[in-house]
Design an enzyme around this catalytic site. Structure first.
Site: not given
Lengths: 384, 562
Positions: B113, B229, B231, B241, B244, B275, B340, B375, B381
């Site tokens: 990621f 943010q 995205h 979305l 990612e 991001r 986002h 972030r 999460l």
């Protein structure tokens, strides 16, 4: 930009009036959704038009409705396509018809009471993992494909479209139903769950359980997430029958075996054999019927008569043993070959991971796709 | 009056996790949500959840990536806690039944990621948030004796006692319009972010910053509100979305000339830079004329093996198909940066405690701060679960042995009067709520987005102030009690305007570029002056600015390259 007319079935509970139709003219890009159309009507014309919605991207499951009679998510149905379908059906400039979901009480306009139907049924299947003992220190070690397999039912967003479209539930409102049974498979198929057999016993013996499904495919058509609830129900049945040999009160296992055997020997469904093979299979079953077989047979007679009267069973002569037509040529041998293939490849086929099976760009080989259908012959006519 | 030891407002991941944690402590718990819990926006988290669980990974590495990703604005003590507790939380989820992806040995498997120095993202296809949230909801159903669920209850305001402590909340039962006063010894806000303040956004229609506004009006401090943010991969126009995870699986970003332009911006991490970096790179390409005519660049997922796409990016195949008419396995899809995530929010300590006695916040509504200026993917999460649980535990502890809360009936009367006033507005007396909402969203997206400057932010702030005035007379059509979404929309508009004002004020005030705040008039990061949080409190109906220090433990700010 294009102009569309939405014909919405409305119900304003505080008005004292019954449901009524109202049309809204909206203008939007054909690639936008029916939900976008409804929201435009709500924003511009009438803020009292009630529709649950949130994500707009088919993830949250809020906006289940019927569009041109088909249960779907309003956000996932392009308005241009909905218009084409409306035109096709009514042959002209008909509006797009939007109604609340079926099989559920309506609260207001497109908002239904999902608690009293959908969620009550979800809770019916003990919808949480029941592992044995304390968890391990690290993760449970499970076959990787088992997680992919149940991820198909995990993909369910609880939108209720399958419940809305379920024909069995229309006939039997107590049917546990496609969504809840798909949820049940999520545990039955989960190797971490320790109550697999108990769950299957429960669902097989419930008169409104897995054998209440009539294979009509409506839920598969309606599901916006490819969960294919009916496939999950069939998986539950196969686990109950082939996996655990659960001899249920509904005679479901025997009925299923009867189907499989009849098709194997005749190629198509010989209805004259269905009841006797279901209750008293084979010569042994007839010479020494198990307790309850005769009673079950007799109790089924009214159903058979109703089937005849309604035309669901084809005709009385078709019920005379021995006159069922044979398949032409070597078709019957081909059917047997399919059976043999299915037995040799008895792995559960989860079409959800089709992409994984296929080579680059290669379509799924016919032979791979066939067994699942062969194990579960679809009754072209007659009771399922 | 429903009365609970712990009342959780919001039932996404943070709220559900908080409720379950509090229930384990044997206190009475209620959880309120304006939508059915499984409709919550945590569903939309596709890619996964980070945890340094592998023996060759370490929490320090995860913490450093997070802090670097935050552009050093994250509080390092909070990041340490989050990254240290991540593996245990992940295993807890697995034990509850989340169907995490496995490697061939049957163990938990990972994917790469953005902004991460190790593959530490655990996932369920690309429905990770949905899978976790539905499993937590399974647990809520299991523990329905311990946790009372108030589904489709819209919270209109918090009940604050004479001493300034939070002692409950007022809610409207969406189904019948009845208003109820809930008493609670501890109240946890878990109402999510404010993406709807921007149009377009990846966020759901329900993400209207309710909790941020209610807490702010109840005296809680907001922090890092300028940090919003964008995205890097959202569908143009609709804002949907594209995870990612697609780049994690190897997808490329291409400009209209077919160049893999990230080579120029982040030669080492390429598409997997953090991001803010990727979004700025894309926006630069678009602004300098190397994008497509529709103001986008392309995400090429065709380089990922098809087998892998179907297995791991299934949702994206559907999004491409249904919402863009593109088969992502065969052709690139046009994307652009889109609103986002709200890094800022209600300021809390590492137990979710706000400055208002008895009031907690967790998840996107809160600002601990673990995300600082930006972030990292798959940390949201984790944030919801770790700080949801900690809030639940601490709120339960606080409630034990305390006298039942006694919120004043006048709070209920006030809220009823407020809604009554909205319902009573003459039709045609002002603008429609939807018009104001649209103008707000477009203004914010134009002026307070990837690139910002003083003039633009000022324009936005002036617009917001005008819209605040106009919102006072917005009329609605629905006068009924049952499912009156129109009235709730008017309330949400008020929440959104508070959020917008706070963001504009903070963005204007921070005269440097850090993380998601990129000021073209102040393009450099200025640690000397701005290595600090901007705090906002509600004074005389406007945000009053103060500062708080960034907590540093072991990572000194460095230049940020990927």
């Amino acid at each position: 930009m294009a102009a569309y007319t939405l014909k919405v079935r409305r119900f304003q509970p505080e008005s004292g009036d019954g449901p009524y139709w109202e049309t809204f003219d909206v203008e939007l890009d054909p690639t936008l959704s029916v939900l976008d159309g409804l929201l435009q009507a709500k924003d511009r014309d009438d803020g009292s038009l009630a529709v649950r919605c949130s994500c707009r991207a088919a993830i949250c499951g809020s906006c289940g409705v019927k569009i041109n009679g088909q249960s779907a998510l309003a956000c996932k149905t392009q308005i241009g396509e909905a218009k084409e379908i409306a035109n096709r059906r009514d042959g002209g400039s008909e509006p797009i018809v939007v109604e609340p979901m079926g099989n559920m009480p309506v609260i207001k306009d497109l908002v239904t009471d999902m608690e009293s139907t959908h969620w009550t049924k979800i809770r019916r299947v003990t919808p949480w993992l029941l592992p044995e003992g304390d968890p391990p220190e690290r993760e449970y070690i499970v076959p990787p494909e088992s997680m992919i397999d149940i991820t198909q039912s995990m993909a369910c967003i609880q939108c209720g479209a399958c419940v809305s479209s379920c024909l069995s539930m229309e006939a039997d409102p107590d049917f546990i139903g496609p969504a809840a049974l798909a949820k049940a498979y999520r545990f039955v198929g989960d190797p971490r769950d320790a109550e697999t057999e108990e769950r299957l016993h429960d669902l097989a013996n419930d008169p409104h359980g897995i054998y209440d499904c009539t294979h009509c495919f409506s839920c598969i058509d309606a599901c916006p997430k490819g969960v294919a609830p009916m496939d999950q129900i069939m998986r539950l049945r196969r686990k109950a029958t082939a996996g655990y040999e659960i001899d249920d009160h509904n005679n479901g296992m025997r009925h299923e075996h009867a189907f499989v055997k009849i098709i194997e020997s005749k190629g198509t469904l010989d209805e004259s054999l269905l009841l006797q093979e279901s209750f008293a299979p084979g010569l042994k079953g007839k010479l020494a019927p198990r307790p309850g077989a005769i009673k079950g047979l007799i109790e089924s007679i009214p159903t058979a008569i109703r089937g005849l009267r309604s035309g669901k069973m084809r005709s009385l002569p078709k019920l005379i043993p021995g006159i069922h037509p044979k398949l032409p040529g070597d078709a019957q041998d081909n059917v047997r070959r399919i059976y043999a293939h299915a037995e040799d490849h008895s792995v559960e086929l989860n079409l959800y991971i089709r992409g994984e099976e296929a080579e680059e760009d290669a379509p799924v080989p016919e032979a791979e796709a066939v067994p699942a259908a062969a194990i579960e012959p679809e009754p072209d006519e007659g009771g399922g | 009056m429903p009365d609970h030891d712990v009342l959780v407002i919001g039932a996404g991941l943070a709220g559900q996790r908080a409720a379950l944690a509090a229930a384990e402590d044997d206190v009475s718990v209620g959880i309120i949500s304006k939508v059915h819990p499984v409709r919550s926006h945590s569903n939309a988290a596709q890619g996964g959840i980070n945890a340094a669980l592998n023996p060759d990974d370490s929490w320090e590495s995860h913490a450093f990536d997070t802090i670097k990703g935050s552009d050093y604005l994250a509080d390092q003590d909070a990041v340490e806690i989050m990254t240290q507790e991540a593996p245990k939380e992940l295993l807890h989820l697995e034990h509850l039944g989340v169907t995490f992806h496995r490697n061939e040995k049957g163990e938990l498997g990972t994917r790469a990621f953005g902004g991460a120095s190790a593959a530490r993202t655990y996932y369920v296809a690309d429905i990770t948030g949905q899978a976790i949230m539905h499993v937590l909801y399974e647990q809520l159903m299991k523990y329905s004796d311990e946790v009372a669920r108030y589904e489709e209850y819209f919270t209109t305001g918090l009940a604050i006692d004479d001493g300034g402590a939070c002692v409950g909340a007022v809610c409207r039962n969406v189904k019948d319009g009845s208003m109820e006063l809930f008493g609670a010894k501890s109240v946890i806000l878990a109402t999510g972010g404010n993406g709807q303040v921007w149009q377009p956004t990846t966020n759901a229609l329900i993400c209207t910053g309710d909790g941020i506004s209610m807490a702010y009006r109840a005296g809680a401090v907001l922090m890092d509100m300028e940090m919003i943010q964008y995205h890097p991969t959202t569908l143009a126009g609709k804002g949907f979305l594209i995870t990612e995870g697609a780049r994690g699986e190897g997808a490329h970003l291409l400009n209209a000339k077919g160049e893999r332009f990230m080579e120029r911006y982040a030669p080492n991490k390429m598409e997997l830079a953090s991001r803010d970096v990727v979004s700025r790179a894309e926006q630069t390409e678009i602004n300098e004329g190397r994008g497509f005519p529709d103001g986008t660049v392309a995400l090429d997922i065709t380089v990922v093996p098809r087998k892998r796409i179907h297995e791991a990016l299934r949702e994206i195949v559907l999004v491409g198909q249904d919402f863009a008419g593109v088969d992502i396995t065969k052709e690139p899809i046009h994307i652009k940066p889109g609103n986002h995530y709200t890094m800022g929010g209600v300021k809390t300590d590492v137990w979710g405690r706000t400055n208002v006695e008895g009031l907690y916040a967790a998840g996107e509504v809160a600002c601990v701060s673990v995300h600082g200026g930006n972030r990292l993917g798959a940390n949201s999460l984790l944030d919801t679960l770790i700080f949801g649980r900690r809030s639940g535990e601490d709120a339960a502890e606080r409630a034990k042995g305390r006298e039942p809360a006694r919120p004043s009936q006048s709070v209920l009367d006030d809220e009823q009067a407020r809604i009554g006033e909205i319902l009573g507005r003459e039709k045609g007396s002002g603008r429609r709520v939807s018009e104001v909402r649209k103008e707000l969203g477009e203004t914010m997206d134009k002026h307070v987005a990837v690139f910002r400057d003083e003039a633009g932010i000022n324009t936005a702030l002036e617009t917001v102030k005008r819209l605040q005035e106009e919102a006072r007379s917005c009329y609605i059509d629905d006068r009924g009690s049952v499912f009156n979404q129109d009235a709730l929309g008017a309330l949400e508009l008020g929440y959104m305007l508070d959020n917008a004002e706070a963001t504009c004020v903070a963005a204007l005030h921070r005269t440097e570029s850090r993380g998601a705040q990129y000021r073209t008039d102040f393009p450099e990061r200025n640690d000397e002056e701005w290595l600090k949080h901007i705090d906002l409190s509600h004074k005389d109906d406007a945000p009053e600015i103060s500062y708080s220090d960034v907590t540093m433990t072991q990572w000194e700010p460095q230049e940020r390259t990927y």
